[in-house]
Design a protein around this motif. Structure first.
Motif, short mmCIF file in Angstrom:
data_model
loop_
_atom_site.label_atom_id
_atom_site.label_comp_id
_atom_site.label_asym_id
_atom_site.label_seq_id
_atom_site.Cartn_x
_atom_site.Cartn_y
_atom_site.Cartn_z
N VAL A 46 3.77 31.17 -0.24
CA VAL A 46 4.54 31.58 -1.42
C VAL A 46 3.59 32.01 -2.53
O VAL A 46 2.59 31.34 -2.82
N ARG A 47 3.93 33.12 -3.17
CA ARG A 47 3.12 33.63 -4.27
C ARG A 47 3.99 33.82 -5.51
O ARG A 47 5.18 34.11 -5.41
N ALA A 48 3.37 33.66 -6.66
CA ALA A 48 4.07 33.85 -7.92
C ALA A 48 4.60 35.27 -8.02
O ALA A 48 3.93 36.23 -7.62
N ASP A 74 10.78 24.17 -11.85
CA ASP A 74 10.05 24.87 -12.89
C ASP A 74 10.34 24.23 -14.24
O ASP A 74 11.14 23.30 -14.35
N GLU A 75 9.70 24.71 -15.28
CA GLU A 75 9.86 24.10 -16.60
C GLU A 75 11.30 24.19 -17.08
O GLU A 75 11.79 23.29 -17.77
N GLU A 92 1.61 30.49 -10.59
CA GLU A 92 1.04 29.68 -9.53
C GLU A 92 1.04 28.21 -9.94
O GLU A 92 1.07 27.86 -11.12
N GLY A 93 1.02 27.31 -8.95
CA GLY A 93 1.06 25.88 -9.21
C GLY A 93 1.80 25.17 -8.10
O GLY A 93 2.15 25.76 -7.07
N VAL A 94 2.04 23.87 -8.30
CA VAL A 94 2.77 23.07 -7.33
C VAL A 94 4.14 22.73 -7.92
O VAL A 94 4.23 22.18 -9.01
N TYR A 95 5.19 23.08 -7.18
CA TYR A 95 6.56 22.87 -7.64
C TYR A 95 7.27 21.91 -6.68
O TYR A 95 7.12 22.02 -5.46
N THR A 96 8.03 20.98 -7.25
CA THR A 96 8.84 20.07 -6.44
C THR A 96 10.25 20.63 -6.37
O THR A 96 10.99 20.62 -7.35
N VAL A 97 10.60 21.14 -5.20
CA VAL A 97 11.92 21.72 -4.99
C VAL A 97 12.82 20.67 -4.35
O VAL A 97 12.42 19.99 -3.40
N VAL A 117 2.46 27.25 -4.87
CA VAL A 117 2.63 28.67 -5.17
C VAL A 117 1.28 29.28 -5.53
O VAL A 117 0.60 28.79 -6.45
N LEU A 118 0.89 30.29 -4.81
CA LEU A 118 -0.41 30.93 -5.00
C LEU A 118 -0.32 32.03 -6.05
O LEU A 118 0.77 32.39 -6.50
#
Length: 497
Positions: A46-48, A74-75, A92-97, A117-118
């Motif tokens: 997954v990419r931004a 996300d925020e 990019e970052g780590v998201y808890t879905v 997310v890259l």
């Protein structure tokens, strides 16, 4: 595609908890099921800025789920309340879905997964639906795998509302850019079971199943120019058309029949043994040879000038081959599909021989197309497969539910295919998902790529057929390969006119 599952134990109440004696061996046991769910997402990397498809599914033993709610971590804590959803991560970052599933008793289960997310790609693939069009005529079933829109030189699109007995019709639509306009409907009063094909004079040919005939339809107003009867039993074979306007079409029990552009029968090729010709025939590079297959595995090379046999290759198989679309490579190799896989036939001049045969489960209602790199692509019950044209080895497999779609390849080598759960999937030549568009709830048929890269495709929602227009930021037309889509070209003729 990544999948995350959660299994929750069933809550079991025995007589002890219901106020019964522990000695009462006949005390009832009440089993209350809870939501048991899993979810998957694609692409796996997954990419931004890239749209990601999320699919929720219930597992065996689950209670009946009435509510699905996604939170993408996300925020803004973005949420979507559908079983399947799409989301684009902003950075990019780590998201808890998380996916929360609830049943009618308000019992709920939440499953979560951390998604890394890259950084965004420099030039991502983009695709979107520009418009959709439906007459809203109710049909009892979807168009089958032989169905794909045909596109005229002036851009008019011809597509079917088929498989509906007397309600079957062929529809002409003009593309105004952001909106479509219906031009006319051709309603023969009988079932239509094959894709239209456009001749060199611009008029349209369509087989009429229950009338046992092929009809030539005026492109300007949808009136019938002539009707060529085949005796009995025309099939769902799409007509092949040569540069002179001669038409070649398969039947269920009258062999292969050729008509000229004025509707006169030129010849009939009929063998005593075997069953019908349901697969669409194809013409050789020079137009001199017509290739056709019977459902019993007999592959014929027929002289297109007079209908005499050039050779017969007896391929013994027990698999269904009623829905196959034959295809051809530039070296003369002929491909056909069955329920079990794909077979390549070599034309040796006076004989034909099997080059290779490979397993691709459920390939029958799909067909072979050729990519920029020469690899072959075919749909099947397990998804989209890429095949080495020399060896028949499967190069890669993209998991999906492809039952009624022949793929298409664009100018960049990207492969488009419809699924039986309402999606159009686009993957690159390595089998990596570029885009997934949720079009409808049922079967999505074979895509046709116009000269400017626009994709037209039919879909079924359980009651009506819809034509979709899709544009991308990459494609400039079909692939510069010998057979980039069903029927070889946007006219469905199997021959370059």
């Amino acid at each position: 595609m990544k999948i995350f599952k959660i299994f929750l134990a069933l809550i079991v109440f025995s007589g002890t908890f219901l106020g019964c004696s522990t000695d009462d061996k006949d005390a009832p046991i009440v089993v209350i099921a809870t939501p048991l769910v899993e979810f998957s997402y694609a692409p796996s990397e997954v990419r931004a800025g890239q749209e990601v498809s999320f699919n929720g599914r219930f597992l065996t033993g689950s209670s009946v789920i009435t509510s699905w709610v996604w939170n993408f971590g996300d925020e803004a804590q973005s949420t979507v309340a559908t079983q399947n959803a799409t989301f684009t991560f902003p950075a990019e970052g780590v998201y808890t879905v998380s996916l929360t599933a609830s049943d009618k008793l308000e019992a709920s289960t939440t499953v979560t997964q951390e998604i890394t997310v890259l950084e965004p790609v420099a030039d991502p693939f983009e695709a979107s639906v520009v418009w959709s069009f439906s007459t809203e005529n109710v049909v009892p079933n979807y168009n089958d795998g032989s169905s794909s829109p045909a596109i005229a030189e002036d851009g008019t699109i011809y597509y079917l509302e088929a498989y509906a007995a007397a309600e079957s019709r062929m529809i002409a639509v003009t593309d105004n850019g952001t909106t479509p306009t219906k031009v006319w409907e051709y309603v023969p009063g009988y079932n239509i079971r094959n894709a239209p094909a456009i001749g060199p004079d611009g008029h349209i040919y369509i087989g009429i199943w229950a009338l046992d005939a092929v009809s030539k339809v005026n492109a300007a107003d949808g009136t019938q120019l002539w009707l060529g009867t085949t005796g009995t039993g025309i099939s769902n074979s799409t007509a092949a058309i040569d540069a002179s306007g001669n038409v070649y079409i398969g039947t269920r029990n009258q062999g292969i029949i050729s008509f000229d552009a004025n509707g006169a029968e030129r010849w009939k090729f009929q063998e005593v043994t075997g069953t019908g010709y349901y697969g669409s025939p194809v013409l050789s590079v020079d137009g001199a040879t017509l290739y056709a297959i019977k459902t019993n595995g007999l592959v014929y090379a027929i002289n297109a000038a007079d209908g005499t046999s050039k050779w017969t290759e007896n391929i013994a198989f027990e698999d269904n081959a009623t829905g196959t679309s034959l295809a051809l490579n530039s070296d003369g190799t002929v491909y056909y599909t069955t329920d079990a896989g794909v077979t390549a036939i070599t034309d040796n001049g006076t004989t034909g021989s099997v080059k290779w045969s490979t397993e691709v489960a459920g390939a029958n209602n799909s067909g072979i197309v050729i990519g920029l790199d020469g690899n072959l692509y075919v749909g099947g019950s397990a998804g989209l497969a890429a095949i080495n044209p020399e060896t028949g080895d499967v190069v890669w497999h993209y998991e999906a539910t492809v039952n009624e779609s022949v793929p298409a390849v664009d100018s960049e080598g990207n492969v488009y295919v419809g699924t039986s759960d309402g999606k159009l999937i686009v993957v690159n030549a390595l089998g990596e998902l570029l885009k997934q568009l949720n079009l409808t709830s049922g079967e999505v048929n074979s895509p046709t790529i116009a000269d400017d890269g626009t994709v037209y495709i039919e879909g079924y929602n359980g009651s009506t057929i819809t034509l979709f227009k899709i544009t991308t930021n990459k494609s400039e037309g079909p692939a510069d390969s010998f057979w980039p889509m069903k029927g070889k070209n946007k006219r469905n003729t199997s021959f370059s006119i």
